[in-house]
Design an enzyme around this catalytic site. Structure first.
Site, short mmCIF file in Angstrom:
data_model
loop_
_atom_site.label_atom_id
_atom_site.label_comp_id
_atom_site.label_asym_id
_atom_site.label_seq_id
_atom_site.Cartn_x
_atom_site.Cartn_y
_atom_site.Cartn_z
N ARG A 50 -7.27 5.28 10.61
CA ARG A 50 -8.48 6.09 10.55
C ARG A 50 -9.54 5.62 11.54
NH1 ARG A 50 -9.15 6.55 4.13
NH2 ARG A 50 -8.36 4.44 4.41
N LYS A 156 6.98 -3.21 0.74
CA LYS A 156 6.79 -3.46 -0.68
C LYS A 156 5.30 -3.42 -1.02
CE LYS A 156 6.53 -7.64 -2.59
NZ LYS A 156 5.51 -8.70 -2.42
N ASP A 185 12.52 -5.64 1.97
CA ASP A 185 12.26 -6.89 1.27
C ASP A 185 12.39 -7.94 2.36
OD1 ASP A 185 12.58 -9.40 0.04
OD2 ASP A 185 13.09 -8.42 -1.84
N HIS A 186 11.27 -8.43 2.87
CA HIS A 186 11.36 -9.22 4.11
C HIS A 186 12.18 -10.49 3.94
CE1 HIS A 186 7.95 -11.58 2.53
NE2 HIS A 186 8.26 -12.49 3.43
N LYS A 190 15.22 -12.97 6.59
CA LYS A 190 15.08 -14.39 7.00
C LYS A 190 16.45 -14.92 7.42
CE LYS A 190 11.15 -15.43 4.00
NZ LYS A 190 10.05 -15.93 4.81
N GLU A 224 4.46 -21.98 -3.25
CA GLU A 224 3.51 -21.81 -2.14
C GLU A 224 2.28 -22.67 -2.39
OE1 GLU A 224 3.50 -17.49 -0.45
OE2 GLU A 224 3.40 -17.34 -2.61
N ASP A 243 5.12 -9.61 -7.80
CA ASP A 243 4.94 -9.89 -6.38
C ASP A 243 6.16 -10.61 -5.79
OD1 ASP A 243 3.27 -9.98 -4.02
OD2 ASP A 243 3.01 -12.13 -4.37
N HIS A 248 11.86 -10.57 -4.10
CA HIS A 248 12.43 -11.64 -3.28
C HIS A 248 13.38 -12.57 -4.06
CE1 HIS A 248 9.45 -10.16 -0.63
NE2 HIS A 248 8.44 -10.91 -1.01
N LYS A 348 1.72 -19.80 -6.85
CA LYS A 348 0.76 -20.07 -5.78
C LYS A 348 -0.03 -21.33 -6.13
CE LYS A 348 0.44 -15.44 -3.98
NZ LYS A 348 1.27 -15.60 -2.78
C1 BG6 Z 1 4.94 -11.44 -0.07
C2 BG6 Z 1 4.01 -11.63 -1.24
O1 BG6 Z 1 5.86 -10.41 -0.35
O2 BG6 Z 1 5.65 -12.64 0.17
C3 BG6 Z 1 3.07 -12.80 -0.98
O3 BG6 Z 1 3.27 -10.44 -1.47
C4 BG6 Z 1 3.84 -14.04 -0.63
O4 BG6 Z 1 2.24 -13.03 -2.11
C5 BG6 Z 1 4.82 -13.74 0.50
O5 BG6 Z 1 2.92 -15.03 -0.23
C6 BG6 Z 1 5.72 -14.92 0.76
O6 BG6 Z 1 6.47 -14.65 1.90
P1 BG6 Z 1 6.91 -15.83 2.87
O7 BG6 Z 1 7.75 -15.15 3.90
O8 BG6 Z 1 5.66 -16.44 3.39
O9 BG6 Z 1 7.68 -16.78 2.01
#
Ligand code: BG6
Length: 504
Positions: A50, A156, A185-186, A190, A224, A243, A248, A348
């Site tokens: 936007r 996601k 789903d990233h 990896k 984390e 989350d 994941h 976290k």
């Molecule tokens: C994301 C979450 O999908 O993955 C975050 O929304 C999280 O909260 C993150 O920190 C962790 O990803 P990575 O690749 O840093 O382990």
């Protein structure tokens, strides 16, 4: 399966083109694919949003972002100019669908120029409440009719719960075929996670041991050090279970638990993974009481700096019931895994940033060594470290050198750094390349997402309806709530962390 191949001309349309994800991940990933020769000969990147930008000011903004976030460091001017020569900005406001006309014109211009077979990838890097409206606009403006050459990539979270995930799947299925939908789903992109498939199914060594007869339990731990930072607003509606675990961690569990696929076909692999989710034991009220733990961090000190508690973070309710830590004991009810607990943990503001999968094997059937010799005894473990260390360690017993017979656990280590030269690609590079190649192996299928939601819904519902009485229940820089230790200690185990010490 990826190898460097010539790709059809591709137009990337990025919704959320001025957003954080594009700046931190997508633009650097596309640039790195370009400099490494993986982009198609003909491509274009059209960012939408936007905010008002000209093509030139947009390019400058993204160049800054790539300079800041790319794993390959600052851009090389000539390469960047080349890469950015077909980059455009097209202001698009979902509240005013008419603005899609401009986008359509921009896409069609390239389709005409690049010829038939040009593929268009619509990447939705926006807040999930915009997914439906964008999908509907794409349909209205007839941008997705070519099933073979148009795709949609969805970030996601895919749904907020089972019901909303089903609704979104239903809506998408009226507009796209499943083969056009790429749910991200990233974690699956990896390098170390992709290697799980190679490790399990390209070696004859592990499969005979990979079952309840030889394994005594599995741990998947994604911890984390960071807090929620400025994502408090989003996180309040999410929490650790939604989350991280729903997506994941359960995907990692599927990779450990799945049967061998008959080939590397995307659907074959996804079928094997969804079978794991379907075999997982549903949670009863009693299981939720005894097999799940939630936590929330309070303020504390990290590396000499005071950090706020979750309830003091920006955008967070001062009485929030949202969990920033979750530990759950799962069971897979099938022949391979009957009776073997899978402990999943994430949180976290913990003491360490690391993602670990640990497979603990059963003890030897008969101990021939005397107690003095086995003082440091430890059952065999396979430790797959996904990040930040990228390694696989096989922990075995060995004789410590010396005249006395003393056993010691030692690591047989495959370490990426010591084995390979150069950087490993980022997850988003892999995933964007796969989307261009039309390979859905590392993307979530609709039924997978729903099966994962179905599994966690009873826990979510219970946690939402019964407010936690002891939040916050762990200080920043700790290993989470004590109950999480108790959850696993009740079964005679403890959580494993890096660095792995003997008798850790
Ligand atoms: C994301 C979450 O999908 O993955 C975050 O929304 C999280 O909260 C993150 O920190 C962790 O990803 P990575 O690749 O840093 O382990």
């Amino acid at each position: 399966m990826k190898t460097k191949t010539a790709l059809n001309p591709t137009i990337f349309v990025i919704f959320g083109g001025t957003g954080d994800l594009n700046k931190r991940k997508l633009a650097p990933a596309l640039y790195n694919l370009f400099i490494e020769g993986y982009m198609p000969d003909k491509f274009a990147v059209i960012g939408t949003g936007r905010t008002e930008f000209t093509d030139d000011s947009y390019k400058v903004a993204l160049e800054d972002a790539v300079n800041q976030f790319s794993r390959s460091g600052k851009v090389k001017k000539d390469k960047w100019d080349n890469f950015a020569s077909t980059m455009h900005y097209c202001p698009t406001d979902f509240a005013q669908p008419k603005t899609f006309e401009n986008l359509k014109a921009a896409v069609e211009k390239y389709q005409k120029e690049y010829g038939s077979g040009t593929q268009v990838i619509f990447y939705l890097a926006v807040a999930p409440n915009f997914f439906p409206i964008i999908a509907e606009c794409l349909q209205k403006y007839k941008l997705t009719q070519d099933e073979d050459n148009s795709r949609i990539v969805i970030e996601k979270p895919f749904g907020h719960d089972l019901e909303s995930a089903k609704e979104l799947n239903t809506l998408l299925s009226t507009i796209f075929t499943e083969k056009q939908i790429y749910r991200i789903d990233h974690y699956l992109g990896k390098e170390t996670v992709q290697n799980m498939m190679a490790f399990r199914f390209a070696n004859a060594l592990f499969e005979p041991l990979w079952n309840r007869s030889y394994i005594d339990h599995v741990q998947i731990s994604v911890t984390e050090q960071l807090g929620v930072g400025d994502r408090g607003g989003y996180y309040e509606g999410s929490g650790a279970l939604r989350d991280m675990i729903q997506n994941h961690l359960l995907q990692l569990l599927c990779l450990v638990g799945m049967e061998a696929p008959i080939n590397f076909d995307a659907d074959e692999i996804r079928n094997r993974k969804v079978e794991v989710l379907r075999a997982m034991r549903p949670f009863s009220a009693e299981d939720i009481r005894f097999h799940t733990v939630r936590g929330q961090y309070s303020k504390g000190w990290v590396e000499g700096k005071e950090v706020p508690g979750y309830r003091q973070e920006k955008g967070v309710d001062a009485h929030s019931n949202t969990e920033t830590f979750a530990a759950v004991k799962f069971h897979i009810d099938n022949w391979r895994w009957q009776g073997i607990p899978f402990y999943l943990r994430t949180g976290k503001r913990l003491n360490q940033t690391s993602s670990l999968i640990t497979i603990q094997f059963r003890d030897v059937p008969h101990q021939i060594f005397s107690s003095g010799v086995t003082e440091n005894w430890q059952q065999n473990r396979l430790v797959i470290s996904i990040q930040p260390e990228m390694s696989i360690r096989m922990q075995v017993q060995a004789k410590r050198p010396g005249l006395d017979m003393v056993l010691n656990p030692v690591d047989m280590v495959f370490d990426y750094k010591g084995t390979y030269e150069g950087d490993t690609p980022e997850a988003y590079e892999t995933l964007l390349l796969d989307a261009m190649m039309g390979d859905q192996t590392l993307f979530m299928r609709g039924d997978q997402v729903e099966a994962a939601w179905e599994l966690v819904m009873p826990i979510l519902n219970t946690w939402e309806s019964k407010k936690s009485i002891n939040f916050p229940n762990y200080p920043a820089d700790s290993w989470g709530p004590e109950e999480a230790e108790a959850l696993i200690a009740r079964d005679g185990f403890h959580w494993f962390n890096l660095p792995l010490k003997n008798k850790d």
